[in-house]
Write an enzyme that holds these catalytic residues in place. Structure first.
Site, short mmCIF file in Angstrom:
data_model
loop_
_atom_site.label_atom_id
_atom_site.label_comp_id
_atom_site.label_asym_id
_atom_site.label_seq_id
_atom_site.Cartn_x
_atom_site.Cartn_y
_atom_site.Cartn_z
N ARG A 137 6.34 -5.61 18.12
CA ARG A 137 7.79 -5.68 17.05
C ARG A 137 8.93 -5.16 17.40
O ARG A 137 9.58 -4.43 16.41
CB ARG A 137 7.33 -5.32 15.48
CG ARG A 137 6.06 -5.78 15.29
CD ARG A 137 6.00 -7.34 15.33
NE ARG A 137 4.52 -8.01 15.10
CZ ARG A 137 4.30 -9.32 15.09
NH1 ARG A 137 5.17 -10.14 15.60
NH2 ARG A 137 3.05 -9.65 14.84
N ASN A 178 -1.82 0.47 17.57
CA ASN A 178 -2.78 -0.29 18.38
C ASN A 178 -2.83 0.32 19.69
O ASN A 178 -2.29 0.03 20.48
CB ASN A 178 -2.32 -2.00 18.51
CG ASN A 178 -2.41 -2.51 17.19
OD1 ASN A 178 -3.25 -2.53 16.21
ND2 ASN A 178 -1.31 -3.44 17.00
N LYS A 258 -5.11 3.86 13.20
CA LYS A 258 -5.25 2.65 12.55
C LYS A 258 -6.62 2.34 12.92
O LYS A 258 -7.06 1.97 14.09
CB LYS A 258 -4.14 1.60 13.30
CG LYS A 258 -4.40 0.13 12.82
CD LYS A 258 -3.37 -0.80 13.34
CE LYS A 258 -3.66 -2.09 13.15
NZ LYS A 258 -2.61 -2.94 13.52
N GLU A 262 -7.03 -5.42 11.84
CA GLU A 262 -6.44 -6.34 12.84
C GLU A 262 -7.42 -5.99 14.19
O GLU A 262 -6.55 -5.89 15.26
CB GLU A 262 -5.16 -6.11 12.94
CG GLU A 262 -4.40 -6.46 11.59
CD GLU A 262 -2.95 -6.44 11.58
OE1 GLU A 262 -2.16 -5.83 12.52
OE2 GLU A 262 -2.24 -7.26 10.69
N ARG A 295 -4.32 5.26 8.27
CA ARG A 295 -3.47 4.37 7.62
C ARG A 295 -4.18 3.51 6.60
O ARG A 295 -5.48 3.39 6.97
CB ARG A 295 -2.84 3.44 8.75
CG ARG A 295 -1.90 4.01 9.60
CD ARG A 295 -1.16 3.20 10.64
NE ARG A 295 -0.30 2.22 10.18
CZ ARG A 295 -0.39 0.92 10.65
NH1 ARG A 295 -1.12 0.25 11.21
NH2 ARG A 295 0.92 0.20 10.07
N ARG A 312 -5.77 -10.50 -0.24
CA ARG A 312 -5.11 -9.52 0.71
C ARG A 312 -4.45 -8.36 -0.01
O ARG A 312 -4.60 -7.08 0.46
CB ARG A 312 -4.33 -10.08 1.96
CG ARG A 312 -3.54 -9.11 2.67
CD ARG A 312 -2.98 -9.68 4.17
NE ARG A 312 -1.99 -8.70 4.86
CZ ARG A 312 -1.70 -9.20 5.66
NH1 ARG A 312 -1.69 -10.16 6.45
NH2 ARG A 312 -0.71 -8.24 6.38
N ASP A 341 2.69 -6.70 3.54
CA ASP A 341 3.02 -6.26 4.94
C ASP A 341 4.88 -6.36 5.18
O ASP A 341 5.18 -7.42 5.56
CB ASP A 341 2.41 -7.18 5.75
CG ASP A 341 2.66 -6.60 7.49
OD1 ASP A 341 3.12 -5.52 7.60
OD2 ASP A 341 2.13 -7.29 8.28
N GLU A 363 4.79 4.65 4.03
CA GLU A 363 5.34 3.87 5.46
C GLU A 363 6.12 2.85 5.24
O GLU A 363 5.71 1.93 4.52
CB GLU A 363 4.08 3.35 6.18
CG GLU A 363 4.21 2.78 7.51
CD GLU A 363 2.97 2.38 8.24
OE1 GLU A 363 2.22 3.04 8.29
OE2 GLU A 363 3.10 1.07 8.79
N GLU A 369 10.94 -6.70 11.51
CA GLU A 369 9.74 -7.83 11.94
C GLU A 369 10.03 -9.07 10.94
O GLU A 369 9.92 -10.05 11.56
CB GLU A 369 8.41 -7.18 11.54
CG GLU A 369 7.30 -8.33 11.95
CD GLU A 369 5.94 -7.51 11.90
OE1 GLU A 369 5.91 -6.46 11.55
OE2 GLU A 369 5.01 -8.40 12.03
O1 GCW Z 1 2.99 -6.20 10.35
C1 GCW Z 1 1.81 -6.22 11.13
C2 GCW Z 1 2.22 -6.46 12.49
C3 GCW Z 1 1.50 -5.94 13.53
C4 GCW Z 1 1.28 -4.42 13.28
C5 GCW Z 1 0.46 -4.38 12.08
C6 GCW Z 1 0.37 -3.10 11.54
C7 GCW Z 1 1.12 -2.56 15.14
O2 GCW Z 1 2.52 -8.00 12.62
O3 GCW Z 1 2.16 -6.18 14.83
O4 GCW Z 1 0.39 -3.90 14.53
O5 GCW Z 1 1.53 -4.99 11.17
O6 GCW Z 1 1.17 -2.26 10.71
O7 GCW Z 1 -0.51 -2.12 12.08
#
Ligand code: GCW
Length: 654
Positions: A137, A178, A258, A262, A295, A312, A341, A363, A369
């Site tokens: 991002r 990540n 994290k 995901e 997180r 969600r 998000d 956060e 993004e």
């Molecule tokens: O918004 C989403 C993003 C991911 C990101 C994730 C997160 C780093 O699309 O790219 O990963 O959140 O916050 O962990």
């Protein structure tokens, strides 16, 4: 790359006063040899030499005073110079930057005057930088920390630290949450030397180095077959590892994690809770004074779109609220501002203040993004402020998010704010020159949550561009209007998404509608929105009763969030007297028109801004106009086709 190739952002130090003067510096109680002190003094000299002065010779007197709170400062000028009082080195550094800020904004030395100390204990930037140099991002080039799996340290690193210190940032996470591949090895001797060097540069500017951690490190780099946080071999592995890390990086602040999100590994794999995972790491790191920032972005990303019960938005609260009080003292839960998000409009996450016995950190995302990729103008400070000012109703008199994360509500020591930063190795750091207002603004706001979005915008403009008053007003107004303009031409009334999948720039109304990500608008021929009331997913009931009640009823729900909480017929009458469908049409036509207005406002101040900046920003406005037009026409056409209801004003819809 030479030292002056990249811009100096808001530390450009334009000449404000005709004269030059010699500044004598007197230090009382601070050691000139301390790295922070000596960096502060060089910054002072560098700034004042460029800004100029209104008198011949002046004294900067710096005194250690225990009366000033930690990291705070008091600055006061008179005809002979300026007195700066602080109780520690960071306060001294912030005090120097405050003097420079005030003089760069036009104050004579005698007018300098401020007493301040940080609203938040932790004021952090989170980089989503990968070790191959890419940035998740990222919209302004590649990483300036990593290249080809190596850590890069050069003059730019130092400038970065200066910028961060100047806005009060005291912690930086350098790598993406990540954590994969080479990044898993940041806690091994492959990288210790360089990390130490980096951490020492940061420390010279009052910044602690943090890293994102791979929860599965025992497997990925330790060769074990489990990372179960309650397994004694796993715990011993971490004990040895963290000991080794701190032997090499004694200044490390701790780790950001994290987990179970995901595709990232976490305690759930072993039937353990988030608290089991966080506490294990926290206990291991505690002897070194380190902290674990965990997180709360945990949700099911393999949802079936047919399933209307799973929501969600509920996930964070559902996973973390029951364990409130179970987290150890050196754990901080880091909570995204909204439950989904980083959309252009979301309610505030009910976890913020919903947790009453746990350290919490807010956060936000400065990287754009979902808000225009640093192409479309979107000054985010008004959004961040809305979140900070939100009354959670968690405690009488001190219930705002700002109260909660600062520690005022619970009297806790750890908490604060973090932003996913919007920088890269572009020469201007943020791609869009105007996006630097978000970088600057986040830091200033995290240091002083009472500042207004306008005060921050003006400070930033003065220091960065030093425009004449009329042009400053125009640019300031552009910034302040930009968030709502972006909102108008994108997704309506809090529903969010409707973005092109993966990339997240530009419209695709159904792009995520039949996907696994839990991000649906549920539009049909009669209406749109997600029922999150007590008759729907029950998300509204995660708030304290005052807010739950407000959100649960479509008549009292703030209209900008109406479709987040309710499924509403197109014929529903809004407070303006317009129907929902007419509102959708009108706001999209208006938003596109206003975007064109922003572009022509920019043209109108062309002569007052450096040509290079004018051109870079202009190119972005051209793209923003295409984007706004595309959004307008796709959203309007989509809802016209679904509803069959014509625009009252008969404008072109496809
Ligand atoms: O918004 C989403 C993003 C991911 C990101 C994730 C997160 C780093 O699309 O790219 O990963 O959140 O916050 O962990």
């Amino acid at each position: 790359m030479g030292k002056t190739d990249w811009t100096q952002l808001w530390l450009t130090y334009h000449r404000v006063f005709e004269g030059n003067c010699t500044w004598e510096t007197v230090l009382e109680g601070f050691a000139a040899s301390d790295a922070v002190v000596s960096n502060a003094l060089s910054e002072f000299k560098r700034g004042m030499d460029s800004i100029g002065c209104d008198s011949d010779s002046m004294t900067l007197k710096i005194t250690k005073s225990d009366a000033v709170p930690a990291e705070g400062y008091s600055i006061k000028g008179d005809d002979n110079g300026i007195l700066l009082e602080a109780s520690d080195e960071r306060g001294l550094l912030y005090g120097v930057f405050a003097i420079l800020r005030q003089t760069a904004c036009g104050k004579r030395a005698a007018e300098v005057n401020e007493t301040a100390s940080p609203s938040n204990p932790l004021r952090m930037m989170n980089h989503w930088d990968n070790m191959d140099g890419s940035i998740e991002r990222g919209y302004s080039g590649e990483s300036f920390f990593f290249e080809n799996e190596e850590i890069v340290i050069n003059d730019r690193t130092v400038d970065y630290a200066r910028f961060m210190a100047s806005i009060g940032i005291n912690g930086v996470v350098i790598n993406n949450v990540n954590v994969k591949g080479a990044a898993s090895y940041l806690i091994t001797d492959r990288y210790f030397d360089k990390l130490k060097e980096l951490s020492e540069i940061f420390e010279g500017y009052g910044i602690k180095l943090y890293m994102s951690l791979n929860f599965a490190s025992p497997i990925e780099i330790g060769g074990m077959d489990t990372c179960d946080p309650l397994d004694s071999n796993v715990i011993s592995w971490w004990e040895k590892k963290i000991k080794e890390v701190y032997e090499n990086l004694p200044g490390l602040g701790g780790f950001l994690v994290k987990a179970d999100s995901e595709g990232r590994p976490g305690p759930f794999t072993y039937g353990r809770t988030q608290a089991d995972g966080a506490n294990m790491l926290a206990d291991v790191i505690a002897p070194y004074g380190g902290i674990i920032i965990w997180r709360c972005f945990v949700y099911n990303c393999t949802q079936d779109w047919r399933d209307t019960k799973t929501d969600r938005a509920r996930a964070g609260y559902d996973y973390f609220k029951d364990l409130d009080g179970a987290y150890h003292d050196n754990v901080i839960l880091q909570i995204k501002n909204g439950p989904m998000d980083f959309q252009i409009r979301e309610p505030v996450s009910p976890l913020l203040g919903g947790l009453t016995k746990t350290n919490q950190m807010l956060e936000v995302q400065a990287a754009q993004e979902y808000t225009g990729h640093q192409i479309d103008l979107c000054y985010l400070i008004p959004l961040f402020k809305e979140v900070l000012d939100f009354h959670t109703h968690c405690a009488p008199g001190k219930d705002t998010v700002a109260d909660v994360v600062s520690g005022r509500t619970m009297g806790n020591r750890l908490g604060g704010m973090a932003a996913v930063i919007n920088t890269g190795n572009d020469m201007n750091w943020t791609g869009d020159d105007l996006a630097a207002a978000n970088t600057y603004g986040f830091g200033r706001l995290s240091f002083n949550t009472d500042l207004t979005a306008e005060e921050i915008a003006r400070e930033w403009i003065r220091q960065t561009l030093n425009l004449p008053a009329k042009e400053e007003d125009i640019l300031c107004s552009m910034l302040l209007r930009s968030r709502e303009i972006y909102e108008r031409y994108t997704s309506p009334l809090g529903i969010g998404w409707m973005v092109t999948p993966n990339g997240h720039y530009g419209p695709s109304v159904d792009g995520y509608e039949y996907s696994r990500w839990g991000t649906y608008h549920r539009a049909d021929h009669l209406g749109i929105g997600v029922d999150r009331t007590d008759k729907g997913t029950g998300y509204a009931q995660q708030y304290y009763p005052e807010n739950a009640k407000l959100y649960n009823d479509p008549h009292t729900c703030p209209e900008e969030l109406l479709l987040f909480f309710h499924h509403i017929p197109y014929t529903w009458e809004l407070k303006t007297g317009k129907t929902l469908i007419q509102h959708i049409y009108d706001s999209h036509f208006l938003g596109e028109e206003e975007a064109r207005g922003l572009a022509s406002d920019w043209d109108s101040i062309k002569d007052a801004v450096p040509e290079e900046i004018y051109t870079r920003v202009k190119e972005r406005f051209d793209l923003q106009l295409d984007n706004a037009r595309e959004w307008r026409d796709q959203v309007n056409s989509y809802f016209y086709r679904k509803s069959g209801i014509a625009d009252e004003k008969g404008r072109t819809i496809y």
